[in-house]
Scaffold this motif. Sequence first.
Motif, PDB file in Angstrom:
ATOM      1  N   UNK A 228       0.802  -1.236   0.000  1.00 42.38           N
ATOM      2  CA  UNK A 228       0.000   0.000   0.000  1.00 42.38           C
ATOM      3  C   UNK A 228       0.830   1.280   0.000  1.00 42.38           C
ATOM      4  N   UNK A 229       2.161   1.174   0.079  1.00 43.11           N
ATOM      5  CA  UNK A 229       3.021   2.347   0.065  1.00 43.11           C
ATOM      6  C   UNK A 229       3.354   2.825   1.467  1.00 43.11           C
ATOM      7  N   UNK A 230       4.641   3.061   1.723  1.00 41.06           N
ATOM      8  CA  UNK A 230       5.072   3.651   2.993  1.00 41.06           C
ATOM      9  C   UNK A 230       4.981   5.165   2.874  1.00 41.06           C
ATOM     10  N   UNK A 231       4.457   5.830   3.898  1.00 38.98           N
ATOM     11  CA  UNK A 231       4.134   7.251   3.729  1.00 38.98           C
ATOM     12  C   UNK A 231       4.496   8.079   4.960  1.00 38.98           C
ATOM     13  N   UNK A 232       4.656   9.385   4.704  1.00 37.55           N
ATOM     14  CA  UNK A 232       4.767  10.365   5.777  1.00 37.55           C
ATOM     15  C   UNK A 232       3.732  11.457   5.518  1.00 37.55           C
ATOM     16  N   UNK A 233       3.559  12.309   6.500  1.00 42.24           N
ATOM     17  CA  UNK A 233       2.571  13.374   6.377  1.00 42.24           C
ATOM     18  C   UNK A 233       3.255  14.734   6.452  1.00 42.24           C
ATOM     19  N   UNK A 234       2.842  15.648   5.593  1.00 46.65           N
ATOM     20  CA  UNK A 234       3.354  17.020   5.592  1.00 46.65           C
ATOM     21  C   UNK A 234       2.215  17.955   5.233  1.00 46.65           C
ATOM     22  N   UNK A 235       1.985  18.920   6.082  1.00 46.24           N
ATOM     23  CA  UNK A 235       0.888  19.882   5.888  1.00 46.24           C
ATOM     24  C   UNK A 235      -0.439  19.172   5.628  1.00 46.24           C
ATOM     25  N   UNK A 236      -0.684  18.152   6.471  1.00 43.74           N
ATOM     26  CA  UNK A 236      -1.943  17.386   6.472  1.00 43.74           C
ATOM     27  C   UNK A 236      -2.175  16.591   5.189  1.00 43.74           C
ATOM     28  N   UNK A 237      -1.114  16.342   4.426  1.00 44.80           N
ATOM     29  CA  UNK A 237      -1.219  15.553   3.197  1.00 44.80           C
ATOM     30  C   UNK A 237      -0.240  14.389   3.255  1.00 44.80           C
TER      31      UNK A 237
END
Length: 302
Positions: A228-237
């Motif tokens: 599903x993809x590894x992700x981080x969050x920046x400015x609520x995105x």
Amino acid sequence: MRLAFMGTPEFAVPSLDALVAAGHEVVAVYTQPPRPANRGKKLTPSAVQQRAEELGLPVYTPLSLRNAEAQAEFAALDLDVAVVAAYGLILPQAILDAPKHGCLNVHGSLLPRWRGAAPVQRAILAGDEKTGVMVMQMEAGLDTGPVRATTEIEIGHRSTGELTSELAELGAELMVIVLQDMAAHPAVAQPEEGVTYAAKIDKAETRIDFTHSAEQVERQIRAFNPAPGAWFEYESERYRILSAHILPAEPHNAGEVLDGQLTIACTTGAIRPMLIQRAGKPAMATQEFLRGKPIPQGTILS
């Protein structure tokens, strides 16, 4: 041999193709029913169903194999063997017993390590040096059956997508070899030591935790590529990292952006994303991404 094939995702397609190419009589293809897919949520046949229809093979899509009617229908096929590859339904004992030679499974791990739903992802996450594919004689337990043949490969720096594609091809080749001479590939019981379970990936696992080492974060990125993809969050995105390099770095706050190339500090070392994807957008090289969405040095990502 007269056989049924049971599989659902793209991983299973090479095995179906190999069985047909080897001249086996595939009298039925069992696969999961069509599911809603993409933004329109249109019902979409599985990869195996699409390929089976291209080959002109009869397709069965039962919701379950636990009822007497489905089991009688399967038994009436009078099979020599059933070949299973990532089917996605539990096979009751009546199904396992129906073919003359039982059911053979293509499994993408070195059993008894990583029994279960996500063996490739778990092997990468754990930092295993090797994985492989096995042809297993199925029984009622979860991937507990005796093994007839094995092929090992090095994991290296490959992603789940890359490894899965290779294992699918190797598993297809291995299954054809086993079916050519089953007597030459007797079923050997798995060792009792070294059992681990490859639990299904939880969504919470896919968020990148920069308080881990750079090596662990990079493994997480590879394990969850392509999905599903590894992700981080920046400015609520949310932003998915699809590949990254590991770099040495002096100690900084975990998740801190260290430069204009989006090098991100981890507890030890740092990662530099090479391919990144913004929600709803195509994946792109990080430098191209940063031209449209700069993330300033000193930013703390989470």
